[in-house]
Design an enzyme around this catalytic site. Structure first.
Site, PDB file in Angstrom:
ATOM      1  N   LYS A  11      50.966  50.454  37.162  1.00  0.00           N
ATOM      2  CA  LYS A  11      51.179  49.023  36.938  1.00  0.00           C
ATOM      3  C   LYS A  11      49.840  48.287  36.963  1.00  0.00           C
ATOM      4  CE  LYS A  11      53.962  45.109  38.662  1.00  0.00           C
ATOM      5  NZ  LYS A  11      54.926  44.677  39.695  1.00  0.00           N
TER       6      LYS A  11
ATOM      7  N   SER B 162      59.145  42.767  38.214  1.00  0.00           N
ATOM      8  CA  SER B 162      57.973  42.572  37.377  1.00  0.00           C
ATOM      9  C   SER B 162      57.362  43.861  36.861  1.00  0.00           C
ATOM     10  CB  SER B 162      56.909  41.807  38.167  1.00  0.00           C
ATOM     11  OG  SER B 162      56.497  42.550  39.307  1.00  0.00           O
TER      12      SER B 162
ATOM     13  N   SER C 189      60.887  44.276  42.566  1.00  0.00           N
ATOM     14  CA  SER C 189      60.262  44.544  41.268  1.00  0.00           C
ATOM     15  C   SER C 189      60.103  46.005  40.913  1.00  0.00           C
ATOM     16  CB  SER C 189      58.888  43.860  41.199  1.00  0.00           C
ATOM     17  OG  SER C 189      59.024  42.465  41.152  1.00  0.00           O
TER      18      SER C 189
END
Length: 467
Positions: free
Chosen positions: A58, A133, A157
């Site tokens: 990420k 996210s 997330s």
């Protein structure tokens, strides 16, 4: 865990396989938009438990060779001078870092539509969101580009995108995995988490990145246990492998408003767990309905403080202006998107003189109440909790425009971050062809128990979990 079956499965997926899948589903204007930067030269090491295994990271975890943008214009092109501990541990284990995945800007979002670089598309239905996210990492795993990816969690997330994409997502206990090199959103809530195609994949990844880190003051000095013994991950001759385990069903997580089809899949999963030997017990967490309001006071407050550093002076984007004040204003106005701006303003408000006691201090008091309720349930002899992961399947891109409605996507996940306990999501079925997730939550530092139950449920459901 050098001989663990999960590692053999991971090592079977090579870099060439990853790039073939990437070119098929991610490249081009009609791709998933799951990656913000890639390293075509990545090979990994020839030795180590993850030797040559392709992984995705990420884009809020610092890396040396690739930019760390957090999905924001304010950090566009930024190259970190250091690397996140979780990333370094993957490299040391031999993994090949394929690239950095798209995300909601500064991890603020539940759909991955808040990225400054465009939304990620769900690989199971490209008209729909992958969740947020950490949507890029979830999409990369679900699309078969990688079997293992890192994400981060502040309020769900990892688990919510895992549910939307039909994969496994694990958020460990706060302090189990170092946050060093994770760009801060809300420091008391942020966790580094793991995505995998299976429970075994996720457990193997967590095994590598967990452990104390002297660079993180919140890193727990706990020994790292074996998260998933090989005999648990593989086929089991024991028809009741969960005998003696008590699994709580929190009544507040099954409201009358919950989609009846999601509730039915959860009830079926609980029936399967019972058939595996577990005792299912109804429990109550009465302050659950206060969790989202508390979260959306504490998280923005911490974000307001953490994001003050993006001022055009220290690093990142700098707008041209005639004076210092104008430069600050233009840098932040041009660099931050609407959702980040909204949360900074909200956080600044609740921390301001005259409102601190009414909002922030009170929210912290309720957070402690929620923590005590979880502790009381676990102290009563309950080993795990099982709930839905999200109240809906993946929704269409652009379908949810009301911020408050979007915040409700995390209604079942924020509590684990507020309390700091481990939690995970795994596939338990589909609604209208879209995957839904079941969530386990466990007491602090009891990931092995949680993963053992999840592996048993995964094995028992088999293909049914994806139907």
């Amino acid at each position: 865990m050098s001989d663990h079956p999960a590692l053999g499965t991971l090592r079977a997926h090579r870099v060439a396989d990853a790039w073939a899948a990437f070119d098929a589903v991610c490249a081009g204007a009609d791709g998933l938009n799951a990656f913000l930067a890639v390293d075509r030269e990545a090979t990994g090491l020839d030795v180590g438990p993850l030797a040559g295994v392709p992984v995705a990271i990420k884009d809020n975890l610092a890396t040396h060779e690739l930019p760390t943008t957090c999905g924001s214009r304010v950090l566009e092109g930024y190259m970190s001078p250091f690397e996140a501990t979780a990333v370094r541990r993957l490299r040391d284990a031999g993994a090949a870092i394929l690239g950095k995945t798209n995300m909601d800007e500064f991890a603020m979002g539940s759909s991955n539509e808040n990225s400054a670089f465009g939304p990620v598309r769900n690989p199971l239905d490209r008209t729909r969101v992958p969740g947020g996210s950490s949507g890029g990492s979830a999409a990369a795993v679900a699309a078969g580009v990688v079997r293992l990816a890192l994400g981060s969690e502040t309020g769900g997330s990892v688990r919510q995108p895992a549910a939307f994409c039909g994969i496994v997502g694990v958020k460990p206990t706060y302090g189990r995995v170092s946050r060093y090199g994770l760009v801060a959103y809300a420091s008391s809530l942020d966790h580094v988490g793991v995505f995998g195609r299976t429970v075994g994949d996720a457990a193997a990844g967590l095994q590598i990145i967990a452990g104390h880190d002297r660079f993180d003051a919140t890193s727990a000095p706990h020994a790292v246990p074996e998260f998933l013994p090989p005999t648990v991950d593989g086929a089991s001759a024991d028809p009741r492998p969960l005998a003696g385990l008590v699994i709580g069903r929190p009544v507040e997580y099954f409201p009358a408003s919950l989609d009846a089809r999601i509730a039915a899949h959860c009830r079926h999963a609980l029936t399967v767990l019972e058939s595996l030997g577990a005792e299912i017990r109804d429990v109550s967490l009465p302050s659950t309905d206060l969790a989202s309001p508390v979260y959306y006071i504490i998280a923005p407050a911490e974000a307001s403080s953490n994001l003050a550093r993006y001022d055009g002076v220290r690093y990142g984007r700098r707008a041209m202006a005639d004076d210092l004040g104008a430069m600050y204003e233009r840098t932040r106005s041009e660099g931050f998107g609407a959702e980040v701006t909204r949360r900074i303003l909200l956080g600044t408000y609740v921390l301001s003189a005259g409102y601190y006691d009414a909002y922030y201090r009170r929210a912290q008091a309720v957070r402690e109440l929620i923590r005590q309720e979880f502790s009381q349930v676990f102290a009563s002899g309950v080993h795990l909790l099982f709930t839905p992961t999200a109240p809906t399947p993946a929704f269409r891109i652009g379908e949810v425009s009301d911020p408050y409605e979007m915040y409700l996507s995390d209604i079942f996940t924020v509590t684990a971050n507020l309390v700091g306990i481990p939690a995970m999501s795994q596939p338990i079925g589909r609604v209208d062809g879209l995957p839904i997730g079941g969530q386990f939550m466990a007491p602090h530092f009891t990931e092995p128990t949680m993963l053992r139950a999840a592996a048993a449920l995964e094995r028992a459901l088999g293909a049914e979990a994806h139907q």
